[in-house]
Each structure stands twice: as structure tokens, then as C-alpha cells.
Scaffold this motif. Structure first.
Motif, PDB file in Angstrom:
ATOM      1  N   LEU A   1       0.676  -1.438   0.228  1.00 20.15           N
ATOM      2  CA  LEU A   1       0.032   0.033  -0.080  1.00 20.15           C
ATOM      3  C   LEU A   1       0.729   1.327  -0.294  1.00 20.15           C
ATOM      4  O   LEU A   1       0.629   2.491  -0.448  1.00 20.15           O
ATOM      5  CB  LEU A   1      -0.706   0.354   1.126  1.00 20.15           C
ATOM      6  CG  LEU A   1      -2.381   1.375   1.185  1.00 20.15           C
ATOM      7  CD1 LEU A   1      -3.092   0.448   0.161  1.00 20.15           C
ATOM      8  CD2 LEU A   1      -2.860   0.723   2.460  1.00 20.15           C
TER       9      LEU A   1
ATOM     10  N   SER B   1       0.533   3.958  -2.847  1.00 26.41           N
ATOM     11  CA  SER B   1       0.740   5.198  -2.339  1.00 26.41           C
ATOM     12  C   SER B   1       1.727   6.109  -2.868  1.00 26.41           C
ATOM     13  O   SER B   1       1.506   7.628  -3.751  1.00 26.41           O
ATOM     14  CB  SER B   1       0.717   5.977  -1.257  1.00 26.41           C
ATOM     15  OG  SER B   1      -0.342   6.872  -0.781  1.00 26.41           O
TER      16      SER B   1
ATOM     17  N   GLU C   1       1.500   9.098  -5.804  1.00 32.11           N
ATOM     18  CA  GLU C   1       1.785  10.961  -5.658  1.00 32.11           C
ATOM     19  C   GLU C   1       2.921  11.300  -6.275  1.00 32.11           C
ATOM     20  O   GLU C   1       2.976  12.337  -6.810  1.00 32.11           O
ATOM     21  CB  GLU C   1       2.590  10.921  -4.114  1.00 32.11           C
ATOM     22  CG  GLU C   1       3.048  12.006  -3.960  1.00 32.11           C
ATOM     23  CD  GLU C   1       1.746  12.961  -3.544  1.00 32.11           C
ATOM     24  OE1 GLU C   1       0.620  12.611  -3.944  1.00 32.11           O
ATOM     25  OE2 GLU C   1       2.079  13.966  -3.701  1.00 32.11           O
TER      26      GLU C   1
ATOM     27  N   LEU D   1      -5.443  -7.478  16.185  1.00 34.40           N
ATOM     28  CA  LEU D   1      -3.754  -7.470  16.175  1.00 34.40           C
ATOM     29  C   LEU D   1      -3.774  -5.977  15.942  1.00 34.40           C
ATOM     30  O   LEU D   1      -2.967  -5.347  15.258  1.00 34.40           O
ATOM     31  CB  LEU D   1      -3.360  -7.923  14.842  1.00 34.40           C
ATOM     32  CG  LEU D   1      -3.481  -9.386  14.906  1.00 34.40           C
ATOM     33  CD1 LEU D   1      -2.884 -10.069  13.177  1.00 34.40           C
ATOM     34  CD2 LEU D   1      -2.439  -9.939  15.809  1.00 34.40           C
TER      35      LEU D   1
ATOM     36  N   VAL E   1      -0.286  -3.463  14.057  1.00 29.16           N
ATOM     37  CA  VAL E   1      -0.277  -4.230  12.672  1.00 29.16           C
ATOM     38  C   VAL E   1      -1.379  -3.332  12.142  1.00 29.16           C
ATOM     39  O   VAL E   1      -1.157  -2.702  10.704  1.00 29.16           O
ATOM     40  CB  VAL E   1      -0.037  -5.382  12.146  1.00 29.16           C
ATOM     41  CG1 VAL E   1      -0.303  -5.471  11.106  1.00 29.16           C
ATOM     42  CG2 VAL E   1       1.057  -5.697  13.424  1.00 29.16           C
TER      43      VAL E   1
ATOM     44  N   LEU F   1      -2.045  -0.061   9.957  1.00 30.05           N
ATOM     45  CA  LEU F   1      -2.751  -1.203   8.292  1.00 30.05           C
ATOM     46  C   LEU F   1      -3.325   0.447   7.524  1.00 30.05           C
ATOM     47  O   LEU F   1      -3.984   1.241   6.858  1.00 30.05           O
ATOM     48  CB  LEU F   1      -3.494  -1.936   8.268  1.00 30.05           C
ATOM     49  CG  LEU F   1      -4.007  -1.952   6.677  1.00 30.05           C
ATOM     50  CD1 LEU F   1      -3.051  -2.620   5.763  1.00 30.05           C
ATOM     51  CD2 LEU F   1      -4.306  -3.589   6.968  1.00 30.05           C
TER      52      LEU F   1
ATOM     53  N   LEU G   1      -2.354   3.508   6.763  1.00 32.62           N
ATOM     54  CA  LEU G   1      -2.057   3.808   5.931  1.00 32.62           C
ATOM     55  C   LEU G   1      -2.668   3.960   4.604  1.00 32.62           C
ATOM     56  O   LEU G   1      -2.957   4.612   3.793  1.00 32.62           O
ATOM     57  CB  LEU G   1      -0.848   2.287   5.599  1.00 32.62           C
ATOM     58  CG  LEU G   1       0.694   2.181   6.131  1.00 32.62           C
ATOM     59  CD1 LEU G   1       1.109   0.749   6.111  1.00 32.62           C
ATOM     60  CD2 LEU G   1       0.825   3.488   5.421  1.00 32.62           C
ATOM     61  N   LEU G   2      -4.002   3.029   5.531  1.00 31.17           N
ATOM     62  CA  LEU G   2      -5.067   3.465   4.967  1.00 31.17           C
ATOM     63  C   LEU G   2      -5.154   4.463   4.508  1.00 31.17           C
ATOM     64  O   LEU G   2      -5.271   5.164   3.323  1.00 31.17           O
ATOM     65  CB  LEU G   2      -6.466   2.169   4.883  1.00 31.17           C
ATOM     66  CG  LEU G   2      -6.266   0.687   4.055  1.00 31.17           C
ATOM     67  CD1 LEU G   2      -7.206   0.049   5.600  1.00 31.17           C
ATOM     68  CD2 LEU G   2      -6.424   0.720   3.129  1.00 31.17           C
TER      69      LEU G   2
ATOM     70  N   THR H   1      -3.781   7.562   5.408  1.00 35.67           N
ATOM     71  CA  THR H   1      -2.760   8.520   4.321  1.00 35.67           C
ATOM     72  C   THR H   1      -2.873   8.097   3.139  1.00 35.67           C
ATOM     73  O   THR H   1      -2.535   9.142   2.012  1.00 35.67           O
ATOM     74  CB  THR H   1      -1.310   8.011   5.149  1.00 35.67           C
ATOM     75  OG1 THR H   1      -0.852   7.560   6.554  1.00 35.67           O
ATOM     76  CG2 THR H   1      -0.524   8.591   4.320  1.00 35.67           C
ATOM     77  N   ALA H   2      -2.479   6.801   2.433  1.00 35.44           N
ATOM     78  CA  ALA H   2      -2.801   6.623   0.717  1.00 35.44           C
ATOM     79  C   ALA H   2      -4.395   7.216   0.699  1.00 35.44           C
ATOM     80  O   ALA H   2      -4.040   7.878   0.046  1.00 35.44           O
ATOM     81  CB  ALA H   2      -3.495   5.470   0.228  1.00 35.44           C
TER      82      ALA H   2
ATOM     83  N   ALA I   1      -3.676  11.281   1.291  1.00 38.69           N
ATOM     84  CA  ALA I   1      -3.024  11.947  -0.305  1.00 38.69           C
ATOM     85  C   ALA I   1      -3.598  12.395  -2.108  1.00 38.69           C
ATOM     86  O   ALA I   1      -3.715  12.650  -1.826  1.00 38.69           O
ATOM     87  CB  ALA I   1      -1.847  10.583  -0.661  1.00 38.69           C
ATOM     88  N   GLN I   2      -4.153  11.363  -2.403  1.00 37.05           N
ATOM     89  CA  GLN I   2      -5.398  11.210  -3.042  1.00 37.05           C
ATOM     90  C   GLN I   2      -6.523  12.746  -2.770  1.00 37.05           C
ATOM     91  O   GLN I   2      -6.661  13.238  -3.988  1.00 37.05           O
ATOM     92  CB  GLN I   2      -6.411   9.843  -3.016  1.00 37.05           C
ATOM     93  CG  GLN I   2      -5.843   9.107  -3.207  1.00 37.05           C
ATOM     94  CD  GLN I   2      -4.498   9.155  -5.098  1.00 37.05           C
ATOM     95  OE1 GLN I   2      -4.730   9.242  -5.923  1.00 37.05           O
ATOM     96  NE2 GLN I   2      -2.942   8.559  -3.876  1.00 37.05           N
TER      97      GLN I   2
END
Lengths: 214, 206
Positions: free
Chosen positions: A12, A16, A20, B43, B46, B50, B53-54, B56-57, B60-61
């Protein structure tokens, strides 16, 4: 399980990062897009774009040399008027609006030029460009405003009420005034967005009357 | 000068203006603000990574759209709502919030009080909501402008940056000021049909 999640997480992150990077590349490409448009000698520069911020248009006269799209609209008396009614005449289709200052500057010129060239088979059709297709309740007030404005400007040629049926085939008409000079064969000889000086307007009329010869 | 507002229709608070970059930003920031400790994953470490991160992705979009003033067609906006995205005001008391806008270079728009009746004024329509009231908006006076082809005619216009001052009252809590700015722009030789842009501000009453 933990390893799987970690791999997914890393994947991921990579995705990403790539996205970007692609976005930044696109932005950089836009920023470095050519700022100068080269125009062949003798041709007019492109008209200002709709956003007014300098974006280059691919073709400032996309209808030039093509048949003027057919239309049937209503005039201020409620009569149907078609472009086909003017077959054999040179016609200036002048799109304008009651709120458009530059339009109101050129309209008195068009009134005089129409008188001057009428005997040579020239006519002007003023097409008010506000769209009331979806607002029948507002149509009466809109029409009254157009009549008042047209009377105040001394318009002596037919004024038609526009809308989607004509704005789309004529390219959206985002900037006004927007003029299409049509020769006796129904072909667009010039397409001009924005106010130009009287001499240029007259030259375009003469070209349309002459039949669009280059 | 003060103007009454055009109140169009009632909106449910949870509606998000999908076209408003500011609204998208806020929605994203709420996602990034998730507390992973309450997410229910077995968990925690972790899973929290995750989720972040999701987020953050996604962030960014979404922020890539929020940063830009360009539409999907590549055309720049004629007028842009600049800021604020969020304000804090005293709960239950009348407060003034300045809304900052920018007219693109080379363009002008009619002021709120154009000198000719046929010209279209700049207006702000605000969505009415229970308990959260925008009582008035102050528009700045326009600057004189004349087209080069008609120097005798003086128009009243906004160019560059301009500020509207909204007078509002909000109860305690978070509210969304939603509105639409309507304007009609021209450049030096052409005019463009009236357009609207969304205005969205998070208002926190404390």
C-alpha cells in the motif's frame, strides 16, 4: 497473519508513493506547459479563454469552414425563426446577453453595419444567450428584460431567444459576445469571441458577403 | 454594506458538499483521526498501522484535489474560495467570520452593488440550519473599472482578493456553514455566464 498484513501494508505504501509521484509529474507537466502560442502570419491570435487565465485553446475557430449548425428558435414576437430561412444571404449570428457590457458596445455598430450592407444580402440575427430551457416560470420576465434591452440598444434586426438547443452545436458559447459570420452557402467564414474593433467586424461582414473566399 | 441572505432550503447536517475541496479535506481528516485503539482489531499494532496507511493513502489522493484550483477539464476557476476552513466562535453569541475569495488574474466580477440594473451582482446564498444562524453578510464596496473600449462607463467590480464578512450565531458544538457564491465575470473584452462556487466552513461553537 502478521507477515501478510505487513506485506499488504508495504504494498500500500508503494502504491501510494507511485500515485503521488504520478500526480506530481502531472502537475509539473501542467506548470511547464508552453506559455506561448505560435500563430501563423496573417492569422488572428486566439481569443481569450473562458477562464480568462491564459489557457491555450486548440482551435479558436472550430466551426470556421464548416456548415453553420441548423437551428430553429423563437423571436421576441413568439415566431419561429430558422437559419434555413436566410438561405442565400450572408448572416451574422451574434450571441449576446443583457448583462454583457462588451456586447452592448458592438451592438450599435452592428445596427449601422446591417443597414449599410442589407442591400447586398446581409442580415444580423441577435441571439440572446441566457438559458431558460429549465425555468419556464422565469421565461416571461427574461423575455421582458430582453425586449427592454433590445429596444434600448436600438436593435433593428431579429432577436432570438437562445438555449441549449443552439449553444451546444455552436460550441458552448462560454464567452460573449460570440459571433459567427456565415456566407451565402451557409458556411462559417469567421468565428470571433469577444469584442473586436468596428473595422474588423466590417471586414468579416464583407468576407461573408463575398461568399467566404479566402 | 449589509445584505440579507438568500435562504434556499433546509439541509441535513450530515450532507457533505462533494464538490467542495474543503469538505473533502475535512472528511479525510476525520478518517485520519480514527483512534485505532477503538477499532476492534485483534492485532492492534499491525492493524493500527494498516488503518493509518490506508488513511494516509486516501489522504494523499483527496488532498491532491484540495490543493488544486483546477477543474477536471483543466480550466482554472474564475473565482476561488480561499479560507477559512475552520473557525471557532463563542457559543450562542453573534460573531463575525471573514470569508476570503480570489478572482483570477485578468478577470473582474461585478460587486454586490453593480451600477447598472442589468448587470448581475455577486451574491452569497447560505443554507439554513436549525440553531445555527447566519444573520447577515457584509460585502465590500466595489472598485471602479472601465473597459478600454468604453472608458466613460464606470463599473463597480471586485478584482484580486476580496473578503465577505458573515455575521453568525452558533450553539455549542461543530457546525458546517454551507453556501454558494454566485458571480458573473468578464475579462477585458468578453463576459462569461454567471457561475457558482461552493463555500464550506467548519464552525465550532465553544
Amino acid at each position: 497473519m502478521v507477515a501478510f498484513v505487513m506485506i499488504a501494508a508495504l504494498g500500500l505504501m508503494l502504491w501510494s508513493g507511485v500515485k503521488e509521484y504520478q500526480r506530481r509529474q502531472q502537475q509539473a507537466a501542467l506548470q511547464h506547459a508552453p506559455q506561448v502560442v505560435l500563430v501563423p502570419e496573417g492569422q488572428a491570435p486566439p481569443a481569450a479563454t473562458a477562464d480568462g487565465a491564459g489557457a491555450a485553446e486548440a482551435d479558436p475557430q472550430p466551426l470556421k469552414g464548416k456548415p453553420a449548425p441548423a437551428f430553429t428558435l423563437t423571436d421576441l414576437n413568439g415566431e419561429k425563426v430558422s437559419l434555413a430561412d436566410y438561405k442565400g444571404k450572408a448572416v451574422l449570428l451574434n450571441f449576446w446577453a443583457t448583462w454583457c457590457g462588451p456586447c452592448k458596445v458592438e451592438i450599435p455598430w452592428l445596427v449601422k453595419l446591417r443597414d449599410q450592407y442589407k442591400a447586398q444580402g446581409f442580415e444580423v440575427l441577435g441571439i440572446e444567450s441566457d438559458n431558460y430551457d429549465d425555468d419556464p416560470k422565469g421565461l416571461a420576465a427574461y423575455k421582458a428584460g430582453v425586449v427592454k434591452s433590445a429596444t434600448g440598444l436600438g436593435i433593428n434586426y431579429p432577436v432570438l431567444l437562445g438555449g441549449d438547443t443552439i449553444s451546444k452545436p455552436y460550441g458552448g458559447l462560454d464567452g460573449l459576445p460570440n459571433s459567427f459570420y456565415v456566407d451565402r452557402n451557409g458556411v462559417v467564414t469567421s468565428q470571433i469571441v469577444g469584442l473586436r474593433d468596428r473595422d474588423e467586424i466590417e471586414a468579416n461582414i464583407k468576407k461573408a458577403i463575398a461568399g467566404g473566399g479566402q | 454594506m449589509q445584505a440579507s441572505l438568500v435562504i434556499r432550503r433546509r439541509f441535513n447536517r450530515c450532507v457533505i458538499l462533494s464538490d467542495a475541496p474543503q469538505a473533502r479535506s475535512r472528511r479525510t481528516s476525520r478518517v485520519t483521526g480514527l483512534d485505532p485503539r477503538r477499532s476492534g482489531f485483534k492485532l492492534p499494532a499491525v492493524a493500527a498501522a494498516l488503518v493509518l496507511l490506508l488513511a494516509t493513502a486516501a489522504s494523499a489522493q483527496d488532498f491532491s484535489g484540495a490543493d488544486s484550483t483546477q477543474s477536471s477539464t483543466g480550466a482554472k476557476s474564475m473565482v476561488t474560495f480561499l479560507f477559512p476552513e475552520q473557525v471557532t466562535i463563542p457559543a450562542g453569541k453573534l460573531a463575525a467570520v471573514d470569508l476570503h475569495f480570489r478572482v483570477a488574474d485578468g478577470l473582474h466580477i461585478n460587486s454586490h452593488t453593480p451600477r447598472e440594473k442589468s448587470l448581475i451582482p455577486t451574491n452569497l446564498a447560505v443554507v439554513e440550519q436549525d440553531g445555527f444562524k447566519v444573520s447577515a453578510v457584509d460585502f465590500p464596496p466595489g472598485a471602479d473599472y472601465s473597459f478600454a473600449f468604453d472608458p466613460t462607463q464606470k463599473l463597480s467590480v471586485y478584482t484580486g482578493d476580496f473578503v465577505l464578512r458573515a455575521h453568525l450565531t452558533a450553539p455549542s458544538g461543530e457546525h458546517l456553514l454551507q453556501g454558494v457564491l454566485r458571480y458573473q465575470a468578464c475579462n477585458s473584452n468578453s463576459c462569461f455566464p454567471p457561475k457558482t462556487i461552493p463555500v464550506a466552513v467548519d464552525v465550532i461553537g465553544k
